[in-house]
Design a protein around this motif. Structure first.
Motif, PDB file in Angstrom:
ATOM      1  N   MET A  95      -4.135  -7.835   9.996  1.00  0.00           N
ATOM      2  CA  MET A  95      -3.373  -7.755   8.746  1.00  0.00           C
ATOM      3  C   MET A  95      -4.117  -6.985   7.667  1.00  0.00           C
ATOM      4  O   MET A  95      -5.326  -6.797   7.738  1.00  0.00           O
ATOM      5  N   ASP A  96      -3.352  -6.496   6.674  1.00  0.00           N
ATOM      6  CA  ASP A  96      -3.948  -5.774   5.554  1.00  0.00           C
ATOM      7  C   ASP A  96      -4.507  -6.776   4.557  1.00  0.00           C
ATOM      8  O   ASP A  96      -4.084  -7.930   4.510  1.00  0.00           O
ATOM      9  N   VAL A  97      -5.413  -6.301   3.729  1.00  0.00           N
ATOM     10  CA  VAL A  97      -6.067  -7.183   2.780  1.00  0.00           C
ATOM     11  C   VAL A  97      -5.261  -7.280   1.473  1.00  0.00           C
ATOM     12  O   VAL A  97      -5.477  -8.167   0.655  1.00  0.00           O
ATOM     13  N   ASP A  98      -4.289  -6.380   1.297  1.00  0.00           N
ATOM     14  CA  ASP A  98      -3.609  -6.280   0.001  1.00  0.00           C
ATOM     15  C   ASP A  98      -2.472  -7.281  -0.189  1.00  0.00           C
ATOM     16  O   ASP A  98      -1.688  -7.158  -1.128  1.00  0.00           O
ATOM     17  N   LEU A  99      -2.349  -8.253   0.729  1.00  0.00           N
ATOM     18  CA  LEU A  99      -1.322  -9.298   0.683  1.00  0.00           C
ATOM     19  C   LEU A  99       0.090  -8.758   0.786  1.00  0.00           C
ATOM     20  O   LEU A  99       1.048  -9.415   0.397  1.00  0.00           O
ATOM     21  N   GLN A 100       0.228  -7.531   1.311  1.00  0.00           N
ATOM     22  CA  GLN A 100       1.578  -7.037   1.604  1.00  0.00           C
ATOM     23  C   GLN A 100       2.072  -7.677   2.896  1.00  0.00           C
ATOM     24  O   GLN A 100       3.261  -7.640   3.203  1.00  0.00           O
ATOM     25  N   ASP A 101       1.132  -8.217   3.667  1.00  0.00           N
ATOM     26  CA  ASP A 101       1.490  -8.965   4.869  1.00  0.00           C
ATOM     27  C   ASP A 101       1.346 -10.438   4.519  1.00  0.00           C
ATOM     28  O   ASP A 101       0.228 -10.935   4.377  1.00  0.00           O
ATOM     29  N   ALA A 158       7.912  -1.007  11.418  1.00  0.00           N
ATOM     30  CA  ALA A 158       6.936  -1.963  11.951  1.00  0.00           C
ATOM     31  C   ALA A 158       5.658  -1.903  11.116  1.00  0.00           C
ATOM     32  O   ALA A 158       5.174  -0.834  10.779  1.00  0.00           O
ATOM     33  N   ARG A 159       5.137  -3.067  10.763  1.00  0.00           N
ATOM     34  CA  ARG A 159       3.859  -3.117  10.060  1.00  0.00           C
ATOM     35  C   ARG A 159       2.774  -3.363  11.105  1.00  0.00           C
ATOM     36  O   ARG A 159       3.085  -3.696  12.245  1.00  0.00           O
ATOM     37  N   ASP A 160       1.547  -3.234  10.713  1.00  0.00           N
ATOM     38  CA  ASP A 160       0.482  -3.532  11.675  1.00  0.00           C
ATOM     39  C   ASP A 160       0.246  -5.040  11.759  1.00  0.00           C
ATOM     40  O   ASP A 160      -0.469  -5.503  12.636  1.00  0.00           O
ATOM     41  N   GLU A 202       5.454  -5.508  -2.541  1.00  0.00           N
ATOM     42  CA  GLU A 202       4.627  -4.449  -3.112  1.00  0.00           C
ATOM     43  C   GLU A 202       3.197  -4.942  -3.328  1.00  0.00           C
ATOM     44  O   GLU A 202       2.952  -6.116  -3.536  1.00  0.00           O
ATOM     45  N   ARG A 203       2.281  -4.010  -3.260  1.00  0.00           N
ATOM     46  CA  ARG A 203       0.871  -4.267  -3.489  1.00  0.00           C
ATOM     47  C   ARG A 203       0.692  -4.829  -4.899  1.00  0.00           C
ATOM     48  O   ARG A 203       1.260  -4.306  -5.853  1.00  0.00           O
ATOM     49  N   THR A 204      -0.094  -5.896  -5.051  1.00  0.00           N
ATOM     50  CA  THR A 204      -0.284  -6.454  -6.389  1.00  0.00           C
ATOM     51  C   THR A 204      -1.404  -5.746  -7.134  1.00  0.00           C
ATOM     52  O   THR A 204      -1.288  -5.418  -8.301  1.00  0.00           O
TER      53      THR A 204
HETATM   54 MG    MG Z   1      -0.728  -1.906   1.673  1.00  0.00          MG
END
Ligand code: MG
Ligand code: UDP
Length: 317
Positions: A95-101, A158-160, A202-204
């Motif tokens: 997962m991404d770190v930006d909390l988009q997931d 698809a997201r990662d 969206e990215r915070t």
């Molecule tokens: Mg992102």
């Protein structure tokens, strides 16, 4: 007790790391109640800000956090590969770190995997809210094109963000290619995947690392990695022009025999020469694209170089 490893690629993410930690720590407690412990592998992809310091601090305070730092920016694909080689879990997440997931989905994903029907639970976003219109347009066009020219299924949107079983990860690790296009690799290995859908978040904090140009290059990588249709297309184009030229020759011979040889028409000649030269260069470029990828592939350079880590033991890269 089962173990879940979550791989988190980070590149210049000093603003988001703390928030991510807070969220994932909450999920860790929920997972403990489900008889599953968690390890988080933070991969620092050569960040230029204080991301690595942040990671070290978190790893120092929490035994379940591991980190790995690259010597430079090798790209998200390399970070994913590094994480996969170091993950020890029975389940491995990405997962991404930006909390988009949304981390909140993880316990549910684990429950699905435990039923043993699926080897992977992946996510896709159903809309592209907050994204520039032109980017959405090209992204859609890319997926549509890929569906036609590649045998591998690449899912639109698809997201990662996904959680995979151990055997799925082992299969992924068997693909040792240098030009890694994960979205394609995931489809290539097969197994059954359950898709969860959610609306785009969206990215915070921080900002996206993907410029339009970077995305365009990434999509070309994807096409070259998973389809040979462009070179076949070049061959067909060549054949078509040969036929066209042959027809023209016949027409011109016939016309000259019937009406003599008026010396006109050089502008059209110039246009034709320009067109053909353009097409030839284009096809040459297509070939070059495949050739350069092959060149990088045969050099067998490592996919990443690790500068620093708190993960013990030697791992096969
Ligand atoms: Mg992102
Ligand atoms: N990322 C990375 N290396 C890069 C670019 C991005 O590890 O060269 C990481 C980034 O830190 C983030 C994830 O990949 O955790 C997704 O990046 P981003 O949020 O910028 O992409 P987007 O969500 O806009 O597609």
């Amino acid at each position: 007790m089962e173990l879940m490893s979550i791989i988190v690629p980070c590149y210049n993410e000093q603003e988001t790391l703390e928030d991510y930690y807070r969220e994932i720590n909450r999920i860790r407690e929920q997972l403990e109640n489900m008889e599953c412990s968690l390890e988080v592998i933070l991969v620092d992809d050569g960040s230029k800000d204080a991301t690595l310091d942040g990671m070290k601090k978190l790893a120092h305070e929490n035994s379940w956090i591991r980190y790995l730092s690259f010597t430079r920016n090798f790209g998200k694909e390399a970070a994913i590969y590094a994480g996969l080689t170091h993950a020890r879990g029975d389940w491995v997440g990405l997962m991404d770190v930006d909390l988009q997931d949304p981390p909140g989905l993880i316990p549910g994903m684990l429950s699905v995997l435990r039923e043993k029907e699926y080897d992977c639970v992946a996510t896709r976003r159903v809309d592209r809210k907050g994204e520039p219109v032109i980017r959405s347009f090209f992204a859609r066009a890319f997926y549509k094109l890929m569906r036609h020219i590649s045998d591998v299924e690449i899912v639109d949107g698809a997201r990662d963000f996904r959680i995979m079983s151990r055997r799925y990860v082992e299969s992924l690790l068997e693909l040792k290619e240098y030009n890694r296009f994960s979205k394609g690799l995931f489809g290539w290995v097969g197994y059954k995947t359950k898709w969860l859908e959610y609306e785009n978040i969206e990215r915070t904090k921080g900002e996206t690392k993907w410029s339009f140009f970077k995305l365009l290059m990434y999509s070309i990588d994807g096409i070259v990695a998973f389809s040979t249709a462009p070179v076949r297309f070049a061959a067909w184009l060549g054949l078509m022009f040969c036929l066209l030229a042959f027809t023209f020759i016949l027409i011109i011979i016939g016309r000259t025999l019937m009406f003599g040889d008026p010396v006109a028409g050089w502008p059209s000649l110039v246009c034709i020469i320009l067109l053909l030269a353009g097409i030839q260069l284009f096809c040459l470029g297509l070939l070059g694209e495949y050739l350069s990828k092959t060149y990088l592939e045969v050099k067998k350079r490592p996919i990443y170089l690790c500068k620093e880590t708190n993960i013990e033991g030697k791992f096969d890269k």
